[in-house]
Motif scaffolding. Structure first.
Motif, PDB file in Angstrom:
ATOM      1  N   VAL A 199      52.318-108.034 -71.620  1.00  0.00           N
ATOM      2  CA  VAL A 199      53.490-108.895 -71.377  1.00  0.00           C
ATOM      3  C   VAL A 199      53.092-110.363 -71.501  1.00  0.00           C
ATOM      4  O   VAL A 199      53.796-111.165 -72.129  1.00  0.00           O
ATOM      5  CB  VAL A 199      54.080-108.612 -69.981  1.00  0.00           C
ATOM      6  CG1 VAL A 199      55.194-109.610 -69.661  1.00  0.00           C
ATOM      7  CG2 VAL A 199      54.621-107.189 -69.904  1.00  0.00           C
ATOM      8  N   LEU A 200      51.937-110.719 -70.927  1.00  0.00           N
ATOM      9  CA  LEU A 200      51.475-112.107 -70.940  1.00  0.00           C
ATOM     10  C   LEU A 200      51.193-112.594 -72.358  1.00  0.00           C
ATOM     11  O   LEU A 200      51.500-113.738 -72.706  1.00  0.00           O
ATOM     12  CB  LEU A 200      50.219-112.231 -70.080  1.00  0.00           C
ATOM     13  CG  LEU A 200      49.607-113.630 -69.969  1.00  0.00           C
ATOM     14  CD1 LEU A 200      50.561-114.588 -69.261  1.00  0.00           C
ATOM     15  CD2 LEU A 200      48.270-113.582 -69.230  1.00  0.00           C
ATOM     16  N   TRP A 201      50.624-111.724 -73.187  1.00  0.00           N
ATOM     17  CA  TRP A 201      50.204-112.124 -74.534  1.00  0.00           C
ATOM     18  C   TRP A 201      51.300-111.975 -75.587  1.00  0.00           C
ATOM     19  O   TRP A 201      51.111-112.383 -76.733  1.00  0.00           O
ATOM     20  CB  TRP A 201      48.975-111.315 -74.962  1.00  0.00           C
ATOM     21  CG  TRP A 201      47.715-111.886 -74.389  1.00  0.00           C
ATOM     22  CD1 TRP A 201      47.114-111.534 -73.220  1.00  0.00           C
ATOM     23  CD2 TRP A 201      46.919-112.934 -74.953  1.00  0.00           C
ATOM     24  NE1 TRP A 201      45.986-112.294 -73.007  1.00  0.00           N
ATOM     25  CE2 TRP A 201      45.847-113.161 -74.061  1.00  0.00           C
ATOM     26  CE3 TRP A 201      47.016-113.696 -76.104  1.00  0.00           C
ATOM     27  CZ2 TRP A 201      44.872-114.121 -74.309  1.00  0.00           C
ATOM     28  CZ3 TRP A 201      46.044-114.653 -76.354  1.00  0.00           C
ATOM     29  CH2 TRP A 201      44.987-114.863 -75.461  1.00  0.00           C
ATOM     30  N   GLU A 202      52.443-111.426 -75.200  1.00  0.00           N
ATOM     31  CA  GLU A 202      53.488-111.119 -76.186  1.00  0.00           C
ATOM     32  C   GLU A 202      53.910-112.347 -76.993  1.00  0.00           C
ATOM     33  O   GLU A 202      54.045-112.289 -78.216  1.00  0.00           O
ATOM     34  CB  GLU A 202      54.707-110.521 -75.473  1.00  0.00           C
ATOM     35  CG  GLU A 202      55.816-110.123 -76.430  1.00  0.00           C
ATOM     36  CD  GLU A 202      57.017-109.532 -75.725  1.00  0.00           C
ATOM     37  OE1 GLU A 202      57.970-109.166 -76.420  1.00  0.00           O
ATOM     38  OE2 GLU A 202      57.007-109.462 -74.474  1.00  0.00           O
ATOM     39  N   ARG A 203      54.123-113.469 -76.351  1.00  0.00           N
ATOM     40  CA  ARG A 203      54.616-114.647 -77.085  1.00  0.00           C
ATOM     41  C   ARG A 203      53.490-115.406 -77.794  1.00  0.00           C
ATOM     42  O   ARG A 203      53.754-116.242 -78.644  1.00  0.00           O
ATOM     43  CB  ARG A 203      55.379-115.583 -76.159  1.00  0.00           C
ATOM     44  CG  ARG A 203      54.539-116.259 -75.100  1.00  0.00           C
ATOM     45  CD  ARG A 203      55.343-117.245 -74.276  1.00  0.00           C
ATOM     46  NE  ARG A 203      54.501-117.939 -73.314  1.00  0.00           N
ATOM     47  CZ  ARG A 203      54.696-119.169 -72.904  1.00  0.00           C
ATOM     48  NH1 ARG A 203      55.710-119.863 -73.381  1.00  0.00           N
ATOM     49  NH2 ARG A 203      53.900-119.725 -72.021  1.00  0.00           N
ATOM     50  N   LYS A 204      52.222-115.118 -77.447  1.00  0.00           N
ATOM     51  CA  LYS A 204      51.094-115.829 -78.056  1.00  0.00           C
ATOM     52  C   LYS A 204      50.497-115.054 -79.227  1.00  0.00           C
ATOM     53  O   LYS A 204      50.159-115.619 -80.253  1.00  0.00           O
ATOM     54  CB  LYS A 204      49.997-116.057 -77.010  1.00  0.00           C
ATOM     55  CG  LYS A 204      50.440-116.834 -75.785  1.00  0.00           C
ATOM     56  CD  LYS A 204      49.308-116.893 -74.767  1.00  0.00           C
ATOM     57  CE  LYS A 204      49.762-117.482 -73.435  1.00  0.00           C
ATOM     58  NZ  LYS A 204      48.715-117.420 -72.416  1.00  0.00           N
ATOM     59  N   ASP A 205      50.332-113.746 -79.034  1.00  0.00           N
ATOM     60  CA  ASP A 205      49.624-112.939 -80.032  1.00  0.00           C
ATOM     61  C   ASP A 205      50.134-111.502 -79.925  1.00  0.00           C
ATOM     62  O   ASP A 205      49.682-110.730 -79.077  1.00  0.00           O
ATOM     63  CB  ASP A 205      48.118-113.001 -79.763  1.00  0.00           C
ATOM     64  CG  ASP A 205      47.299-112.294 -80.831  1.00  0.00           C
ATOM     65  OD1 ASP A 205      47.867-111.455 -81.550  1.00  0.00           O
ATOM     66  OD2 ASP A 205      46.088-112.566 -80.934  1.00  0.00           O
ATOM     67  N   GLU A 206      51.101-111.152 -80.787  1.00  0.00           N
ATOM     68  CA  GLU A 206      51.743-109.833 -80.696  1.00  0.00           C
ATOM     69  C   GLU A 206      50.769-108.689 -80.935  1.00  0.00           C
ATOM     70  O   GLU A 206      50.857-107.631 -80.299  1.00  0.00           O
ATOM     71  CB  GLU A 206      52.902-109.753 -81.687  1.00  0.00           C
ATOM     72  CG  GLU A 206      54.106-110.577 -81.260  1.00  0.00           C
ATOM     73  CD  GLU A 206      55.216-110.557 -82.279  1.00  0.00           C
ATOM     74  OE1 GLU A 206      54.944-110.227 -83.460  1.00  0.00           O
ATOM     75  OE2 GLU A 206      56.365-110.880 -81.915  1.00  0.00           O
ATOM     76  N   LYS A 207      49.830-108.883 -81.859  1.00  0.00           N
ATOM     77  CA  LYS A 207      48.851-107.814 -82.145  1.00  0.00           C
ATOM     78  C   LYS A 207      47.975-107.536 -80.930  1.00  0.00           C
ATOM     79  O   LYS A 207      47.687-106.388 -80.604  1.00  0.00           O
ATOM     80  CB  LYS A 207      47.986-108.195 -83.349  1.00  0.00           C
ATOM     81  CG  LYS A 207      48.721-108.098 -84.676  1.00  0.00           C
ATOM     82  CD  LYS A 207      47.796-108.373 -85.852  1.00  0.00           C
ATOM     83  CE  LYS A 207      48.529-108.252 -87.177  1.00  0.00           C
ATOM     84  NZ  LYS A 207      47.639-108.551 -88.323  1.00  0.00           N
ATOM     85  N   ARG A 208      47.550-108.609 -80.278  1.00  0.00           N
ATOM     86  CA  ARG A 208      46.728-108.443 -79.078  1.00  0.00           C
ATOM     87  C   ARG A 208      47.542-107.786 -77.968  1.00  0.00           C
ATOM     88  O   ARG A 208      47.033-106.921 -77.245  1.00  0.00           O
ATOM     89  CB  ARG A 208      46.209-109.811 -78.636  1.00  0.00           C
ATOM     90  CG  ARG A 208      45.187-109.738 -77.507  1.00  0.00           C
ATOM     91  CD  ARG A 208      44.522-111.086 -77.307  1.00  0.00           C
ATOM     92  NE  ARG A 208      43.526-111.038 -76.257  1.00  0.00           N
ATOM     93  CZ  ARG A 208      42.764-112.068 -75.910  1.00  0.00           C
ATOM     94  NH1 ARG A 208      42.868-113.214 -76.568  1.00  0.00           N
ATOM     95  NH2 ARG A 208      41.885-111.964 -74.940  1.00  0.00           N
ATOM     96  N   ALA A 209      48.789-108.205 -77.834  1.00  0.00           N
ATOM     97  CA  ALA A 209      49.672-107.605 -76.829  1.00  0.00           C
ATOM     98  C   ALA A 209      49.835-106.115 -77.081  1.00  0.00           C
ATOM     99  O   ALA A 209      49.802-105.301 -76.145  1.00  0.00           O
ATOM    100  CB  ALA A 209      51.035-108.296 -76.856  1.00  0.00           C
ATOM    101  N   LEU A 210      49.988-105.747 -78.363  1.00  0.00           N
ATOM    102  CA  LEU A 210      50.133-104.333 -78.720  1.00  0.00           C
ATOM    103  C   LEU A 210      48.879-103.545 -78.363  1.00  0.00           C
ATOM    104  O   LEU A 210      48.958-102.417 -77.855  1.00  0.00           O
ATOM    105  CB  LEU A 210      50.436-104.206 -80.210  1.00  0.00           C
ATOM    106  CG  LEU A 210      50.641-102.787 -80.756  1.00  0.00           C
ATOM    107  CD1 LEU A 210      51.817-102.106 -80.077  1.00  0.00           C
ATOM    108  CD2 LEU A 210      50.837-102.816 -82.267  1.00  0.00           C
ATOM    109  N   SER A 211      47.705-104.132 -78.605  1.00  0.00           N
ATOM    110  CA  SER A 211      46.457-103.427 -78.289  1.00  0.00           C
ATOM    111  C   SER A 211      46.332-103.183 -76.786  1.00  0.00           C
ATOM    112  O   SER A 211      45.846-102.139 -76.351  1.00  0.00           O
ATOM    113  CB  SER A 211      45.244-104.210 -78.799  1.00  0.00           C
ATOM    114  OG  SER A 211      45.037-105.378 -78.027  1.00  0.00           O
TER     115      SER A 211
END
Length: 560
Positions: free
Chosen positions: A324-336
């Motif tokens: 959730v935290l990384w969703e707006r910064k880095d979608e690929k990282r958020a997905l991982s």
């Protein structure tokens, strides 16, 4: 004997697992514990060593050692085994944490092996071990684990039978109550399993009746939630909370349901209340993280994730919160991170929902369908239906979207959100807009405060050129609800009709309520261009583009 095994048992009892492990190595290699001359002692020694590995969370070493013990156990002559069993101490425990083993019990060791497999997410291997234990020999902890494993492997009938057996022995196993409710058992069926006579503790009749009454209310609440009667479930939980104030479990259950049905402010308040009572609680904190993201409260979201990482970085809730935290910064990282939460616990529903939403944002709709279906198979709720419907619409699969929305309406006939979903499908086609309007209006009659339906109806008015109707509808809602999304929608309608000063006023109002509202920021930027007489959709000049591209390359280099 050179190394007394009682000393290892004592070390395990006192939590000195590392010492027990080192001493166990001496015991197993002792000449006195020779496999040929004394297979019985060798077996006991290996079980004790296995227990030390288990306690240190070295589950693979524990499995290997326990299996060695079972191999040596087979070498013990039958007459020795029968005499050994007769000398079993009366206080022996069947828990995997048991360490007072006078003589090994084959079924207990199998249970410990199965428990290790569960910790490693090897549920099939765990089920094989558990099915090797005769039903008459199974204890309550064994049955509870077997029920979970049957459920994980989708053997629902077998799971129901086992969970019912657990409640016949002890009606206070709340996780068995929840599991049975989610597997479709009615409150009446579950309550009928409770023993009618006094339990062995000899409590007074009044106490017994009083405790059974709250327990029955708890059963009814869980069955309401499982059958999507969220209103009834919340009322029952609220009654219980009056009797048990500051009950963390009840507060979290209420907050989770409120999050599911979109009572976001109430859910946030309850999650914060739970954290104020117990700052180290992790359960459902990923749901709280999603709500903070919706509210654009990134300072609280940052703090929450920081706290969770310090409490227990291995929990699936922590990885969903990171996603959730990384969703707006880095979608690929958020997905991982979302995928990692599912690897830790393949039944963690928020992980699938987060994964589905991310994949949909990343234009990977087919993969998003799979994620939302994964969540729905575990426990269908309005969010999984919303995910499926919006994903099918993104794929232009109108029939599938309509089927999924109607399934939601059948499952939740009193849900305004389910009605809105059907309206969304009809609104996607110009020929279905009149039907969509009726569904949106029905949703608002059922739940007048449902802003999602109000915004969708306003959008429909705008599409069909009824801007005045859209404005009057939105302004009516603004009298009762100070919501940034209402201001943004009004600003968009005013901007479309060239009422720029009114649009400016509402964009600014939206940003005062929520300074992080991205739609308001973008809208205000476009509006400022319009007010300067510049076409907001016109491409930038080539020179400006070249400079921006250079800056972008530089930023990427710095990031790498």
């Amino acid at each position: 004997m050179e190394v007394p095994k009682d000393q290892i048992a004592s070390l395990l009892e006192n939590g000195l697992y590392s010492s027990a492990q080192m001493l166990g190595c001496f015991l197993v290699s002792s000449p006195a514990a020779n496999a040929e001359s004394s297979p019985h002692l060798k077996t006991e020694s290996l079980v004790l060593l296995g227990d030390s590995f288990y306690r240190e969370r070295e589950y693979r070493r524990a499995i290997h050692t326990y299996k060695q013990a079972l191999q040596y156990f087979k070498m013990i002559p039958k007459q020795n085994m029968s005499s050994a069993r007769s000398s079993l101490s009366s206080n022996r425990s069947s828990s995997p944490n048991s360490c007072n083993i006078a003589v090994i019990n084959e079924n207990e060791v199998k249970f410990k092996i199965a428990s290790c497999h569960c910790f490693l997410n090897e549920n099939k291997a765990a089920l094989v071990e558990m099915e090797g234990i005769p039903s008459k020999a199974r204890t309550l902890p064994m049955n509870l684990l077997l029920g979970k494993l049957y459920r994980f492997s989708r053997h629902s009938r077998a799971a129901v039978a086992i969970y019912k057996e657990c409640l016949r022995h002890c009606p206070f196993i709340l996780e068995a109550i929840t599991a049975l409710s989610e597997l479709g058992s009615t409150a009446k069926d579950i309550i009928s399993l409770f023993p009618q006579t006094l339990n062995r503790s000899g409590r007074a009749p009044f106490d017994h009746i009083d405790s059974s009454r709250w327990l029955q209310r708890y059963v009814e609440a869980q069955c309401c939630i499982s059958s999507n009667d969220y209103k009834g479930g919340l009322e029952l939980f609220a009654d219980l909370l009056q009797r048990f104030p500051n009950n963390i479990h009840l507060i979290l259950e209420i907050a989770k349901v409120e999050a599911i049905i979109g009572k976001n402010e109430e859910a946030i308040m309850n999650f914060e209340k739970a954290r104020s009572i117990d700052p180290y609680v992790v359960t459902y904190m990923d749901e709280y993280a999603m709500l903070l993201k919706l509210k654009s409260d990134y300072s609280k979201l940052n703090k929450l994730v920081h706290d969770l990482l310090n409490i227990d970085p291995a929990r699936p809730e922590v990885f969903v919160a990171l996603s959730v935290l990384w969703e707006r910064k880095d979608e690929k990282r958020a997905l991982s991170y979302a995928e990692q939460s599912i690897r830790i616990d393949e039944r963690h529903i928020p992980g699938y929902i987060m994964k589905g939403n991310l994949l949909l944002t990343m234009k990977r709709a087919e993969a998003a369908v799979s994620a939302f279906r994964g969540a729905q198979e575990l426990r269908p709720d309005i969010r999984t239906y919303q995910g499926l419907v919006h994903t099918y619409l993104a794929l232009s699969k109108i029939k599938e979207a309509l089927y999924a929305s109607r399934e939601a309406m059948k499952a939740m006939p009193q849900s305004a959100k389910a009605l809105k979903l059907v309206g969304d499908v009809h609104a996607s086609n110009s020929s279905g807009r009149e039907k969509a309007k009726k569904f949106y209006e029905s949703a608002l009659r059922l739940e007048p405060g449902y802003l999602g339906a109000a915004l969708a109806l306003a959008e429909l008015h705008v599409i069909e050129g009824r801007n005045g109707d859209a404005v009057s509808l939105l302004e009516r809602y603004l009298k009762d609800w100070a919501d940034d999304s209402l201001h943004v929608k009004l600003a968009q309608v005013f901007a479309a009709t060239n009422m720029l000063s009114e649009a400016l006023s509402h964009y600014q109002a939206a940003l005062r309520l929520n300074p992080q509202n991205e739609a308001a920021k973008r809208g205000l930027e476009r509006l400022e261009k319009q007010m300067k007489g510049v076409d907001p959709d016109a491409p930038e000049e080539d020179e400006d583009n070249d400079v921006e591209d250079g800056d972008g390359d530089q930023d990427e280099t710095e990031l790498l």
